[in-house]
Design an enzyme around this catalytic site. Structure first.
Site, short mmCIF file in Angstrom:
data_model
loop_
_atom_site.label_atom_id
_atom_site.label_comp_id
_atom_site.label_asym_id
_atom_site.label_seq_id
_atom_site.Cartn_x
_atom_site.Cartn_y
_atom_site.Cartn_z
N ASP A 179 0.89 -1.16 0.00
CA ASP A 179 0.00 0.00 0.00
C ASP A 179 0.93 1.21 0.00
OD1 ASP A 179 -1.47 2.29 0.97
OD2 ASP A 179 -3.08 0.91 1.45
N HIS A 180 1.03 1.89 -1.13
CA HIS A 180 2.10 2.89 -1.23
C HIS A 180 1.93 4.05 -0.25
CE1 HIS A 180 -0.55 5.25 -3.91
NE2 HIS A 180 0.24 6.26 -3.66
N HIS A 242 -5.82 2.82 1.24
CA HIS A 242 -4.92 3.88 1.70
C HIS A 242 -5.44 4.62 2.95
CE1 HIS A 242 -3.05 3.09 -2.03
NE2 HIS A 242 -3.75 3.89 -2.78
C1 BG6 Z 1 -3.73 5.13 -6.26
C2 BG6 Z 1 -5.11 5.29 -6.84
O1 BG6 Z 1 -3.68 3.98 -5.47
O2 BG6 Z 1 -3.42 6.27 -5.47
C3 BG6 Z 1 -5.18 6.55 -7.69
O3 BG6 Z 1 -5.43 4.17 -7.64
C4 BG6 Z 1 -4.73 7.75 -6.89
O4 BG6 Z 1 -6.50 6.77 -8.20
C5 BG6 Z 1 -3.39 7.48 -6.21
O5 BG6 Z 1 -4.60 8.84 -7.79
C6 BG6 Z 1 -3.05 8.61 -5.26
O6 BG6 Z 1 -1.74 8.42 -4.79
P1 BG6 Z 1 -0.85 9.64 -4.36
O7 BG6 Z 1 0.40 9.04 -3.83
O8 BG6 Z 1 -0.62 10.46 -5.61
O9 BG6 Z 1 -1.63 10.41 -3.36
#
Ligand code: BG6
Length: 505
Positions: A179-180, A242
């Site tokens: 989960d990034h 997230h």
């Molecule tokens: C991804 C979603 O997991 O996270 C995207 O699929 C979203 O829709 C993105 O734009 C947002 O990530 P970050 O790191 O740019 O906030």
């Protein structure tokens, strides 16, 4: 660090190009990869090792080579290999096995492999059994880890099904669900802020905190991801994973130690304490919206339904606001408000912790302090940092009180290299540290909370979907989730225009 081959399934795809290979190159430049290391790209497209190196590395503009030395560039390219297979054909996996044996010989990687599935999710049920068929899950010969990207299922039933299938071939501690958001430095800092400081933790409970908000706003629309997004929507795309994970960092009980097992156990416990929202309660606690076309600074922004790959009458939500409670000792009665959306006025992710007002108001003639709540605002992105908002006396006669900010910016930690979220998480996986990866049970617990909301939207035609003009803060109805003062969301950027037109679709 143990020697290792990092295998990327879906190596010719977008994620490998934009995130995985650039992160591995950064880690290589910083000297953070194991000494004996190789990367094997696997996908359907036919490449030789050389043409893969050119396509994935040399010609990849996402990889910043400007500040790297020629030796760093050459040595990274030398680690890249490729094997074409038809991922859906079991017999093709012998080619992966043979190639890995060759790499073991060349790089002394001792049968330690990470399999990163950067593929469409339907392949999560195909690749692991085929790897297992050729013994590529066998940890007696060396470590074997499997990394998968969200979505981890589509609802509770499919998530359980997926976990069951993965666990048939890999032990739970071999499975790394990435989960990034958990790789973001500021998200990790939540635990440090709470548990490494004597001043915050004593206040971190229902006695002192009035409510907590999480906002994850994006100014972009769905772009060319309409086909994917329409089957997902904000609830599955951002909230189920997230944002619930971010919430867990704010709300979990102190883990018994800082290791993966204890932190992940607290996450599961917390998810199990969220008070379920029943199907009948969805319209009381959840607001969904979809962006409409609008013109901002002379530029016409498409509505969601006009985006490529989106059906004309789509009811998919691009905005979501949820209010919920956590039924445990610490949080009893404290509302949590979480909102996320596309085509909002700006890109910002922040947490606002609003503390209770003082029990007795001394400075009654000062409206501002009379109503003010101390706030702690944790900015996850951009301008990562932490802001504390409190009342101070305005110099001069009388007792005029003004709200002031104490503001810490991560950028003040000069010269400190902050790794990208993917780089951080990949390095953790290489080291075998699963602390920032989701456990199967917590994924299921998160789905269990989200499932009734999905069911209500699917089964109840009375469930409303509100339109909001692109570039605004979503449907006004989401303010109605607040039933106590201040009756609306904390505005991350009050300077931005707030429009009030919205409608029901
Ligand atoms: C991804 C979603 O997991 O996270 C995207 O699929 C979203 O829709 C993105 O734009 C947002 O990530 P970050 O790191 O740019 O906030």
């Amino acid at each position: 660090m143990e020697p290792l081959v990092f295998v990327i399934f879906g190596a010719s795809g977008d994620l490998a190009k934009r995130k995985l290979l650039p992160s591995l190159f950064q880690a290589h430049k910083a000297g953070n990869l194991p000494q004996n290391f190789a990367i094997l790209g696997v996908s359907r497209t036919s490449f030789s090792d050389e043409s893969f190196r050119a396509k994935a590395f040399t010609d990849n503009l996402h990889i910043k080579k400007e500040d790297a030395s020629q030796e760093q560039i050459r040595s990274f390219a030398r680690m890249l290999y490729y094997q074409a297979i038809d991922t859906s054909k079991k017999e093709d996996y012998v080619k992966v096995k043979d190639k890995l044996s060759k790499l073991d010989e060349l790089h002394q990687t001792k049968c330690n492999y990470i399999f990163y599935l950067s593929t469409p999710p339907w392949l999560y049920e195909i690749i692991p059994p085929y790897l297992a068929h050729f013994g590529l899950n066998d940890r007696t010969t060396g470590s074997k880890r499997l990394v998968i990207e969200k979505p981890f299922g589509y609802d509770l039933t499919s998530a359980k099904d997926l976990n069951g299938k993965l666990q048939q071939h890999f032990e739970e501690d071999q499975i790394f669900r990435i989960d990034h958001y958990l790789g973001k430095e500021t998200v990790q800092n939540l635990l440090v802020t709470r548990f490494a400081n004597g001043i915050f933790e004593p206040l971190w409970n229902r006695n002192f905190i009035d409510h907590i908000e999480i906002t994850a706003a994006e100014s972009i629309g769905v772009g060319n991801r309409g086909g994917y997004y329409d089957h997902s929507g904000a609830l599955r795309d951002m909230f189920q994973n997230h944002l619930l994970m971010v919430m867990a960092q704010i709300a979990m009980e102190p883990p018994t130690s800082g290791n993966a097992k204890s932190i992940r156990a607290e996450t599961v416990k917390l998810f199990e304490s969220i008070r379920p929202i029943t199907e009948e309660e969805v319209s009381k606690y959840v607001v969904r919206g979809q962006y409409l076309a609008s013109t901002i600074n002379g530029e016409l922004l498409k509505g969601y339904r006009e985006e490529e790959g989106v059906p004309e009458h789509s009811k998919t939500e691009t905005y979501l606001a949820v209010k919920f409670f956590i039924d445990n000792w610490r949080w009893a009665g404290v509302p949590f408000y979480v909102r996320t959306g596309k085509r909002l006025p700006t890109k910002v992710t922040e947490i606002t912790v609003s503390f209770k007002a003082p029990p007795h108001t001394l400075f009654r003639n000062q409206k501002e302090i009379f109503q003010s709540q101390n706030k702690m605002i944790i900015r996850i992105q951009p301008d990562e940092g932490l802001l504390l908002n409190f009342g101070m006396k305005v110099p001069g006669d009388g007792f005029r009180v003004k709200n002031v900010n104490m503001d810490f910016h991560y950028s003040d930690l000069a010269n400190q290299y902050i790794p990208d979220a993917y780089e951080r998480l990949i390095l953790d996986c290489i080291k075998g540290d699963a602390t920032l990866y989701a456990r199967g049970e917590s994924v299921e617990a998160a789905w269990a909370f989200v499932d009734p909301i999905l069911n209500a939207w699917k089964n109840d035609p009375e469930q409303k979907l509100f339109g909001y003009p692109a570039g605004t803060w979503g449907p006004d109805n989401s303010d109605m989730l607040f039933d106590t003062w201040p009756f609306s969301w904390h505005d991350p950027c009050p300077a931005l225009t707030k429009e009030h037109n919205f409608c029901e679709l």
